[in-house]
Design an enzyme around this catalytic site. Structure first.
Site, short mmCIF file in Angstrom:
data_model
loop_
_atom_site.label_atom_id
_atom_site.label_comp_id
_atom_site.label_asym_id
_atom_site.label_seq_id
_atom_site.Cartn_x
_atom_site.Cartn_y
_atom_site.Cartn_z
N CYS A 112 15.12 16.83 -12.87
CA CYS A 112 16.37 16.80 -11.85
C CYS A 112 16.42 16.17 -10.72
CB CYS A 112 16.54 18.50 -11.74
SG CYS A 112 14.96 18.93 -10.36
N ASN A 158 0.79 -1.20 -0.12
CA ASN A 158 -0.12 -0.02 0.20
C ASN A 158 0.74 1.24 -0.02
OD1 ASN A 158 -2.05 -1.89 0.06
ND2 ASN A 158 -2.34 -1.47 2.28
N GLU A 199 -12.01 -13.12 -0.15
CA GLU A 199 -12.32 -13.91 -1.03
C GLU A 199 -10.85 -14.74 -1.31
OE1 GLU A 199 -12.86 -11.38 -4.35
OE2 GLU A 199 -10.84 -11.04 -4.96
N CYS A 238 8.15 20.53 -11.11
CA CYS A 238 9.07 20.91 -10.51
C CYS A 238 9.34 22.39 -10.34
CB CYS A 238 10.39 20.14 -10.97
SG CYS A 238 11.95 20.38 -9.86
N ASN A 259 -8.46 -12.70 4.04
CA ASN A 259 -8.83 -12.25 2.84
C ASN A 259 -10.26 -12.35 2.70
OD1 ASN A 259 -7.23 -10.69 0.66
ND2 ASN A 259 -8.50 -11.88 -0.61
N CYS A 280 13.03 23.21 -11.83
CA CYS A 280 13.51 23.15 -13.23
C CYS A 280 12.06 23.08 -14.13
CB CYS A 280 14.43 21.88 -13.62
SG CYS A 280 13.58 20.37 -13.45
N HIS A 311 5.83 -0.61 -2.59
CA HIS A 311 5.26 0.20 -3.75
C HIS A 311 5.21 1.50 -3.61
CE1 HIS A 311 2.86 -3.83 -5.47
NE2 HIS A 311 4.26 -3.85 -5.46
N GLY A 355 -5.26 -8.84 3.29
CA GLY A 355 -5.93 -8.03 2.03
C GLY A 355 -5.26 -8.13 0.85
N THR A 356 -4.79 -9.13 0.18
CA THR A 356 -4.00 -8.96 -1.04
C THR A 356 -4.27 -10.04 -2.01
OG1 THR A 356 -1.91 -9.16 -2.24
CG2 THR A 356 -1.94 -9.91 0.38
P1 NAD Z 1 -5.96 -6.02 -4.75
O1 NAD Z 1 -7.05 -5.05 -5.21
O2 NAD Z 1 -5.39 -6.82 -6.10
O3 NAD Z 1 -6.49 -7.21 -3.83
C1 NAD Z 1 -7.18 -6.74 -2.58
C2 NAD Z 1 -7.90 -8.31 -1.82
O4 NAD Z 1 -8.19 -7.39 -0.72
C3 NAD Z 1 -8.85 -8.65 -2.68
O5 NAD Z 1 -8.39 -10.25 -2.92
C4 NAD Z 1 -9.93 -8.52 -2.02
O6 NAD Z 1 -10.86 -9.60 -1.99
C5 NAD Z 1 -9.47 -8.27 -0.55
N1 NAD Z 1 -10.32 -7.39 0.15
C6 NAD Z 1 -10.99 -6.44 -0.02
N2 NAD Z 1 -11.86 -5.83 1.18
C7 NAD Z 1 -11.09 -6.46 2.15
C8 NAD Z 1 -11.42 -6.57 3.43
N3 NAD Z 1 -12.04 -5.41 4.08
N4 NAD Z 1 -10.61 -7.27 4.44
C9 NAD Z 1 -9.69 -8.35 3.87
N5 NAD Z 1 -9.77 -8.52 2.28
C10 NAD Z 1 -10.34 -7.54 1.66
O7 NAD Z 1 -4.62 -5.35 -4.13
P2 NAD Z 1 -3.31 -5.71 -3.74
O8 NAD Z 1 -3.05 -7.34 -3.98
O9 NAD Z 1 -2.81 -5.00 -2.68
O10 NAD Z 1 -2.48 -5.39 -4.93
C11 NAD Z 1 -2.83 -3.96 -5.82
C12 NAD Z 1 -2.00 -2.89 -5.87
O11 NAD Z 1 -2.71 -1.95 -5.62
C13 NAD Z 1 -0.87 -2.63 -4.89
O12 NAD Z 1 0.23 -2.62 -5.71
C14 NAD Z 1 -1.18 -1.45 -4.01
O13 NAD Z 1 0.24 -0.62 -4.38
C15 NAD Z 1 -2.23 -0.78 -4.92
N6 NAD Z 1 -3.17 -0.09 -4.22
C16 NAD Z 1 -2.97 0.37 -2.97
C17 NAD Z 1 -3.92 0.84 -2.18
C18 NAD Z 1 -3.67 1.55 -0.88
O14 NAD Z 1 -2.72 2.09 -0.60
N7 NAD Z 1 -4.85 1.61 0.06
C19 NAD Z 1 -5.28 1.03 -2.91
C20 NAD Z 1 -5.40 0.47 -4.11
C21 NAD Z 1 -4.46 -0.18 -4.74
#
Ligand code: NAD
Length: 264
Positions: free
Chosen positions: A149, A121, A239, A171, A237, A174, A138, A211-212
């Site tokens: 620059c 995130n 799903e 910027c 997660n 520059c 990220h 949550g990924t």
């Molecule tokens: P993704 O969107 O691919 O996956 C998110 C996962 O979280 C999904 O499988 C979903 O089912 C699950 N999810 C949704 N709500 C949830 C909850 N309340 N509790 C538990 N799980 C939950 O996201 P990712 O895998 O992080 O990859 C996406 C890219 O998106 C990353 O590189 C990230 O940098 C970027 N991103 C970041 C943010 C942030 O900083 N908050 C927001 C959006 C995307």
């Protein structure tokens, strides 16, 4: 009954409700036994703070095609497009506060059990919750730099300019276009962050993957690395995901509801 159980009841047979509560007890046991916990987090942990993830229904990718808005090539060709999406995402991030999942991880660190968070995130919410050791794979929305620059800009002043319609921001030294530090598709991950993440994976005894979708590489390989290095893996997660098989325990539900249950 909690919302988590309601969610589960909505989608699964009663036996799954039992399984979830049993799995929570088991995950809690692993947490209390572990000495060097690492968390690996993605956009899903911040959904209950009001920041949509990318791939779920209603997520950012439904409105902004990543090929068009979020690759390094598309940025170099047309930075206005990236910043148009960035403006919307940042407006949401600026309103967000850490939720109970972020706070549970902060508590684990202050209790001396969590050795670090590896996050995909960019929203800074782990730091806002109080975590000190946060490895950002990220980048962070609060940092930007000039593509000409290389001068760095830290803080939300850039976003205030973007919010007032100055897109793309330039910027002050520059006049070059500013790029958010957030990593785009096609960009390498920051070397130092990746090295720190690998080190955490090798030294942890319990990884909480929260949550990924584990669909962005090479970050998505890290839980497997932790597993190969002898760690147990608990996956939280909403799903099912393609890499579910890496987990010893899978807790299907909202991170903000499940984390407090396994940490407190
Ligand atoms: P993704 O969107 O691919 O996956 C998110 C996962 O979280 C999904 O499988 C979903 O089912 C699950 N999810 C949704 N709500 C949830 C909850 N309340 N509790 C538990 N799980 C939950 O996201 P990712 O895998 O992080 O990859 C996406 C890219 O998106 C990353 O590189 C990230 O940098 C970027 N991103 C970041 C943010 C942030 O900083 N908050 C927001 C959006 C995307």
């Amino acid at each position: 009954m909690s919302d988590t159980e309601n969610n589960i009841r909505g989608n699964h047979p009663i036996s799954s409700i039992m399984q979830l509560s049993e799995k929570i007890v088991e995950a809690k046991r692993l947490v209390s036994k572990a000495k060097r916990i690492t968390a690996f987090t993605g956009a899903g942990i911040s959904v209950d703070s009001g920041i949509p993830d990318f791939r779920s229904e209603g997520g950012l990718w439904e409105r902004f095609d990543p090929h068009e808005y979020a690759t390094i090539e598309s940025f170099m060709q047309n930075p206005t497009k990236f910043w148009t999406m960035g403006r919307e995402l940042v407006e949401t991030i600026l309103k967000a506060k850490p939720n109970s999942a972020h706070k549970s991880l902060a508590k684990l660190e202050s209790d001396g059990k969590l050795i670090g968070i590896i996050t995909q995130n960019i929203d800074n919410l782990h730091q806002a919750a109080g975590n000190k050791k946060v490895v950002e794979l990220h980048g962070n929305y609060l940092r930007a730099y000039c593509i000409e620059c290389k001068v760095e800009y830290v803080g939300d002043a850039i976003h205030q300019r973007v919010a007032s319609g100055i897109i793309p921001p330039k910027c002050e030294k520059c006049g070059g276009v500013l790029k958010s530090e957030a990593i785009l598709f096609g960009e390498p991950l920051p070397e130092r962050a990746m090295a720190e993440a690998v080190e955490l994976c090798r030294s942890t005894d319990l990884m909480l993957v929260i949550g990924t979708s584990l669909s962005v590489y090479p970050a998505a390989y890290l839980p497997q690395l932790a597993k190969n290095s002898g760690s147990q893996v608990v996956l939280v997660n909403l799903e099912g995901i393609n890499r579910d098989s890496v987990a010893d325990i899978i807790l299907r539900g909202r991170a903000s509801e499940i984390l407090p249950k396994i940490v407190d």
